[in-house]
Write a protein that holds these residues in place. Sequence first.
Motif, PDB file in Angstrom:
ATOM      1  N   ALA A  50       3.906  15.008  -2.298  1.00  0.00           N
ATOM      2  CA  ALA A  50       2.993  14.935  -3.432  1.00  0.00           C
ATOM      3  C   ALA A  50       3.388  13.843  -4.420  1.00  0.00           C
ATOM      4  O   ALA A  50       2.535  13.316  -5.137  1.00  0.00           O
ATOM      5  N   ASP A  51       4.692  13.480  -4.474  1.00  0.00           N
ATOM      6  CA  ASP A  51       5.130  12.451  -5.424  1.00  0.00           C
ATOM      7  C   ASP A  51       5.168  11.052  -4.818  1.00  0.00           C
ATOM      8  O   ASP A  51       5.632  10.109  -5.451  1.00  0.00           O
ATOM      9  N   ASP A  52       4.680  10.917  -3.598  1.00  0.00           N
ATOM     10  CA  ASP A  52       4.622   9.592  -2.973  1.00  0.00           C
ATOM     11  C   ASP A  52       3.479   8.798  -3.605  1.00  0.00           C
ATOM     12  O   ASP A  52       2.347   9.288  -3.663  1.00  0.00           O
ATOM     13  N   PRO A  53       3.724   7.579  -4.102  1.00  0.00           N
ATOM     14  CA  PRO A  53       2.650   6.787  -4.704  1.00  0.00           C
ATOM     15  C   PRO A  53       1.473   6.556  -3.757  1.00  0.00           C
ATOM     16  O   PRO A  53       0.355   6.288  -4.217  1.00  0.00           O
ATOM     17  N   LEU A  54       1.714   6.676  -2.463  1.00  0.00           N
ATOM     18  CA  LEU A  54       0.648   6.473  -1.486  1.00  0.00           C
ATOM     19  C   LEU A  54      -0.460   7.512  -1.637  1.00  0.00           C
ATOM     20  O   LEU A  54      -1.610   7.264  -1.267  1.00  0.00           O
ATOM     21  N   VAL A  55      -0.135   8.676  -2.186  1.00  0.00           N
ATOM     22  CA  VAL A  55      -1.101   9.768  -2.261  1.00  0.00           C
ATOM     23  C   VAL A  55      -2.336   9.370  -3.065  1.00  0.00           C
ATOM     24  O   VAL A  55      -3.473   9.680  -2.680  1.00  0.00           O
ATOM     25  N   GLU A  56      -2.166   8.692  -4.173  1.00  0.00           N
ATOM     26  CA  GLU A  56      -3.319   8.285  -4.968  1.00  0.00           C
ATOM     27  C   GLU A  56      -4.167   7.265  -4.214  1.00  0.00           C
ATOM     28  O   GLU A  56      -5.402   7.317  -4.276  1.00  0.00           O
ATOM     29  N   THR A  57      -3.519   6.362  -3.483  1.00  0.00           N
ATOM     30  CA  THR A  57      -4.276   5.420  -2.648  1.00  0.00           C
ATOM     31  C   THR A  57      -5.070   6.176  -1.590  1.00  0.00           C
ATOM     32  O   THR A  57      -6.231   5.851  -1.308  1.00  0.00           O
ATOM     33  N   MET A  58      -4.441   7.190  -0.996  1.00  0.00           N
ATOM     34  CA  MET A  58      -5.109   8.021   0.007  1.00  0.00           C
ATOM     35  C   MET A  58      -6.317   8.731  -0.583  1.00  0.00           C
ATOM     36  O   MET A  58      -7.399   8.782   0.026  1.00  0.00           O
ATOM     37  N   ARG A  59      -6.145   9.289  -1.790  1.00  0.00           N
ATOM     38  CA  ARG A  59      -7.249  10.001  -2.426  1.00  0.00           C
ATOM     39  C   ARG A  59      -8.424   9.063  -2.696  1.00  0.00           C
ATOM     40  O   ARG A  59      -9.584   9.410  -2.453  1.00  0.00           O
ATOM     41  N   ARG A  60      -8.115   7.866  -3.203  1.00  0.00           N
ATOM     42  CA  ARG A  60      -9.190   6.907  -3.487  1.00  0.00           C
ATOM     43  C   ARG A  60      -9.898   6.482  -2.203  1.00  0.00           C
ATOM     44  O   ARG A  60     -11.128   6.334  -2.189  1.00  0.00           O
ATOM     45  N   ALA A  61      -9.125   6.268  -1.135  1.00  0.00           N
ATOM     46  CA  ALA A  61      -9.729   5.871   0.143  1.00  0.00           C
ATOM     47  C   ALA A  61     -10.656   6.960   0.667  1.00  0.00           C
ATOM     48  O   ALA A  61     -11.772   6.684   1.133  1.00  0.00           O
ATOM     49  N   LEU A  62     -10.215   8.210   0.604  1.00  0.00           N
ATOM     50  CA  LEU A  62     -11.046   9.318   1.068  1.00  0.00           C
ATOM     51  C   LEU A  62     -12.291   9.469   0.200  1.00  0.00           C
ATOM     52  O   LEU A  62     -13.396   9.700   0.712  1.00  0.00           O
ATOM     53  N   SER A  63     -12.120   9.331  -1.107  1.00  0.00           N
ATOM     54  CA  SER A  63     -13.272   9.461  -1.990  1.00  0.00           C
ATOM     55  C   SER A  63     -14.305   8.372  -1.729  1.00  0.00           C
ATOM     56  O   SER A  63     -15.517   8.630  -1.734  1.00  0.00           O
TER      57      SER A  63
ATOM     58  N   ARG B 298       7.829  10.442   2.900  1.00  0.00           N
ATOM     59  CA  ARG B 298       7.467   9.358   1.998  1.00  0.00           C
ATOM     60  C   ARG B 298       7.919   8.051   2.637  1.00  0.00           C
ATOM     61  O   ARG B 298       8.750   8.041   3.541  1.00  0.00           O
ATOM     62  N   VAL B 299       7.360   6.966   2.169  1.00  0.00           N
ATOM     63  CA  VAL B 299       7.710   5.640   2.679  1.00  0.00           C
ATOM     64  C   VAL B 299       8.412   4.878   1.572  1.00  0.00           C
ATOM     65  O   VAL B 299       7.939   4.856   0.424  1.00  0.00           O
ATOM     66  N   ASP B 300       9.555   4.233   1.890  1.00  0.00           N
ATOM     67  CA  ASP B 300      10.266   3.487   0.865  1.00  0.00           C
ATOM     68  C   ASP B 300       9.695   2.081   0.716  1.00  0.00           C
ATOM     69  O   ASP B 300       8.729   1.707   1.390  1.00  0.00           O
ATOM     70  N   ALA B 301      10.298   1.295  -0.164  1.00  0.00           N
ATOM     71  CA  ALA B 301       9.767  -0.036  -0.477  1.00  0.00           C
ATOM     72  C   ALA B 301       9.773  -0.969   0.729  1.00  0.00           C
ATOM     73  O   ALA B 301       9.030  -1.952   0.756  1.00  0.00           O
TER      74      ALA B 301
ATOM     75  N   GLY C  46       9.072   0.064   3.798  1.00  0.00           N
ATOM     76  CA  GLY C  46       8.194   0.607   4.820  1.00  0.00           C
ATOM     77  C   GLY C  46       8.844   1.613   5.751  1.00  0.00           C
ATOM     78  O   GLY C  46       8.245   2.006   6.752  1.00  0.00           O
ATOM     79  N   ARG C  47      10.057   2.063   5.430  1.00  0.00           N
ATOM     80  CA  ARG C  47      10.725   3.041   6.289  1.00  0.00           C
ATOM     81  C   ARG C  47      10.269   4.455   5.941  1.00  0.00           C
ATOM     82  O   ARG C  47      10.160   4.806   4.765  1.00  0.00           O
ATOM     83  N   LEU C  48      10.021   5.250   6.966  1.00  0.00           N
ATOM     84  CA  LEU C  48       9.609   6.630   6.761  1.00  0.00           C
ATOM     85  C   LEU C  48      10.829   7.491   6.485  1.00  0.00           C
ATOM     86  O   LEU C  48      11.784   7.515   7.268  1.00  0.00           O
ATOM     87  N   LEU C  49      10.809   8.205   5.376  1.00  0.00           N
ATOM     88  CA  LEU C  49      11.920   9.053   4.978  1.00  0.00           C
ATOM     89  C   LEU C  49      11.486  10.512   5.004  1.00  0.00           C
ATOM     90  O   LEU C  49      10.344  10.847   4.682  1.00  0.00           O
TER      91      LEU C  49
END
Length: 226
Positions: free
Chosen positions: A139-152, A182-185, A187-190
């Motif tokens: 939930a704290d991954d910055p990607l989440v807001e990008t995902m929400r906008r893309a879905l919307s 989450r993905v770090d700066a 691009g690695r999946l953590l």
Amino acid sequence: MQPTPTEGATALLVLAHPRPDSLTAHITRLTARRLTAAGYRVDLLDLHAENFDPRMTAADLPEWGNREKTYSAEVEDHMRRVLAADLVVAVFPVYWMQVPAILKGWIDRVWNYGFAYGRSKPRLAGKRMLWLGLAGAAADDPLVETMRRALSAQLDDGIAYYCGFSESSVGLLAGAEEQQQRVDAEGRLLFDDALVGAARAAHYAALEDRAAAHVEDFLAGNRVPA
């Protein structure tokens, strides 16, 4: 407090996950109970359980000169279920910032020309739509807001608005995995440590509460942030 819908109002609840023991199916069942408590008759459409074929067929290709075309029997049946609903709620896992193929195929085949669009007065005008997407990203991954906008953009603007729905809202439920991702700066999946015991129970209880809040605010006519 939720408003009481018109007597006899129907909610079409669409589930797009193959496993009945999945978190997506669980959230769908919770949603069904809340819709029923709000006074709706729930028509549960489990796309996998009903063996819906998401592949476009020749019978379901639109004829641009004929808005009154009769489509395949399967699609015509699903069209009737959409028409009978006052609101539609779709619950699905998020794949690559998109809905899964079976849900996209349902939209492609059923929300067709002459039915969902292509008329000066849309046949779906006045209906309301809620999209509940479960995502593995933390939930704290910055990607989440990008995902929400893309879905919307895809679902609210590209589909529901285009088809005349009076309201469409995306509720994104991030953190739907026991190991937060989450993905770090670089691009690695953590992966965080897997949740266990009381921490796991609390995590999923909070996710259920977030899902319930999306549904309740939607029923009250309020758009909610993801």
